[in-house]
Design an enzyme around this catalytic site. Structure first.
Site, short mmCIF file in Angstrom:
data_model
loop_
_atom_site.label_atom_id
_atom_site.label_comp_id
_atom_site.label_asym_id
_atom_site.label_seq_id
_atom_site.Cartn_x
_atom_site.Cartn_y
_atom_site.Cartn_z
CD GLU A 98 -2.57 -1.07 2.75
OE1 GLU A 98 -3.32 -2.01 3.02
OE2 GLU A 98 -2.39 -0.09 3.52
CE1 TYR A 100 0.35 4.17 5.83
CE2 TYR A 100 2.72 4.24 5.44
CZ TYR A 100 1.63 3.70 6.09
OH TYR A 100 1.81 2.70 7.00
CB VAL A 148 1.21 4.56 10.75
CG1 VAL A 148 0.28 4.69 11.95
CG2 VAL A 148 1.87 3.19 10.71
CG HIS A 149 -3.24 0.55 7.16
ND1 HIS A 149 -3.62 -0.04 5.97
CD2 HIS A 149 -4.10 0.07 8.10
CE1 HIS A 149 -4.66 -0.83 6.18
NE2 HIS A 149 -4.97 -0.79 7.47
CB ILE A 150 -1.50 -0.53 12.93
CG1 ILE A 150 -0.85 0.72 13.54
CG2 ILE A 150 -1.18 -1.78 13.75
CD1 ILE A 150 0.66 0.69 13.59
#
Length: 361
Positions: A98, A100, A148-150
């Site tokens: 992905e 951001y 952020v994407h945890i």
């Protein structure tokens, strides 16, 4: 590597009426726009209607550059304003990756510089956080935006590991850009509610701006499951923060388009996450949006708890039917209202479509 692109635009159709952002302060949002860029039937005009409520968005789950460019182009065509985008390289540990992205209205926000992808030497993050510095054109207020994407992982422990690693990242941001230490904002989909014990280390130095409600759309209309999305700021921040909250976008789209957006349609065509936002002091969301949020936050009409007068606010429910609903308690599902005399299939569908009746746990 980061990518910055800007282009001019001309007006075709105004989808919202917002005050000039250059004369006010900012509306900032974080939004996981599920699989943005994949060919999954994304309704870009609908996504743009929601994105246009803000001046700056940190976006997670951008699958390719084409997706974020298409959203930017749709915003420009719809609002007549110039929008710019900054995005990271594709990030991930395997073939699933992905990007951001930061997306902003040029009249309101200026990109200052300092775009960085975190160098995660310990390999704690599946997708390393991304950050950059921006400023409000109206007030010259600077802010260091990080996103952020945890990872969701196989277990909660997988998420907690990354959440705990955020403390080191948070401190690193202050070390590499000390002049903006008090103006850090961490936007993200954290896949963990802010009250979880895994946040203990971060809570020592930072605080979440959204602590009530939920952001993930459940399969039941107007019900939200988890508070995973949030914005975090330093406890000793120097930001002019105002109201913060969750934008229930299916409700907003229903109001703006005149077509009912149930959660199934919203999840399929827009996202399974609602955006979270913070307003800098002196700013508000568009009046129509505020009204819809107020309606949403007011709660539904619980068939098992509401008074007779409250029940009469439902479509096709007069005093006699409200009394019948009260006498028929407890109700297990809204669809069971078909047992009430005079409520046929058509009227039941209208009651369900309004999304006001519910069975609270």
């Amino acid at each position: 590597m980061m990518h910055l692109l800007r282009r001019g635009a001309f007006a075709i159709l105004l989808i919202v009426l917002l005050p000039s952002a250059a004369l006010a302060d900012l509306r900032l949002a974080s939004w996981n726009i599920q699989h943005l860029g994949w060919n999954v039937g994304k309704d870009y005009p609908a996504v743009a209607r929601i994105a246009a409520q803000f001046d700056f968005l940190a976006i997670q789950e951008v699958m390719n550059a084409e997706g974020i460019y298409r959203l930017r182009d749709t915003l420009e065509d719809a609002t007549g304003a110039e929008w710019s985008v900054l995005y990271s390289d594709a990030l991930g540990r395997n073939t699933y990756r992905e990007k951001y992205a930061f997306l902003w209205r040029e009249a309101a926000v200026e990109y200052v510089g300092g775009a960085l992808t975190y160098i995660d030497e310990a390999d704690r993050f599946a997708r390393e956080p991304f950050s950059a510095v921006f400023r409000s054109r109206g007030t010259d207020q600077h802010f260091l935006a990080a996103t952020v994407h945890i990872t969701y992982g196989d277990r909660v422990a997988d998420r907690v590991e990354e959440i705990e690693a955020l403390r080191r990242y948070w401190d690193w941001l202050a070390d590499v850009m000390p002049e903006y230490a008090g103006e850090r904002i961490l936007f993200g989909d954290f896949n963990l509610p802010p009250h979880h014990d895994g946040w203990a280390s971060m809570r020592a130095v930072a605080e979440p701006l959204v602590t009530e409600g939920a952001t993930t759309l459940s399969t039941h209309d107007r019900r939200y499951a988890n508070l995973y999305d949030n914005l975090w700021v330093p406890k000793d921040h120097t930001l002019p923060l105002g109201d913060a909250g969750i934008l229930p976008f299916p409700v907003v789209l229903s109001e703006v388009t005149g077509v009912y957006w149930d959660h199934e349609k919203a999840r399929d065509r827009v996202s399974d996450h609602a955006p979270v936002y913070v307003l800098f002091e002196g700013n508000t969301l568009h009046d129509a949006v505020v009204a819809e949020i107020a309606d949403q936050e007011a709660g539904c009409i619980d068939l098992n708890r509401a008074s007779v007068s409250e029940l009469t606010a439902l479509p096709h429910i007069g005093e006699a039917r409200a009394e019948a609903i009260k006498d028929g308690r407890p109700w297990n599902a809204v669809r069971d209202l078909k047992e009430i005399r005079g409520i046929g299939a058509g009227r039941l569908e209208e009651i369900k479509a309004r999304g006001e009746a519910c069975i609270e746990p």
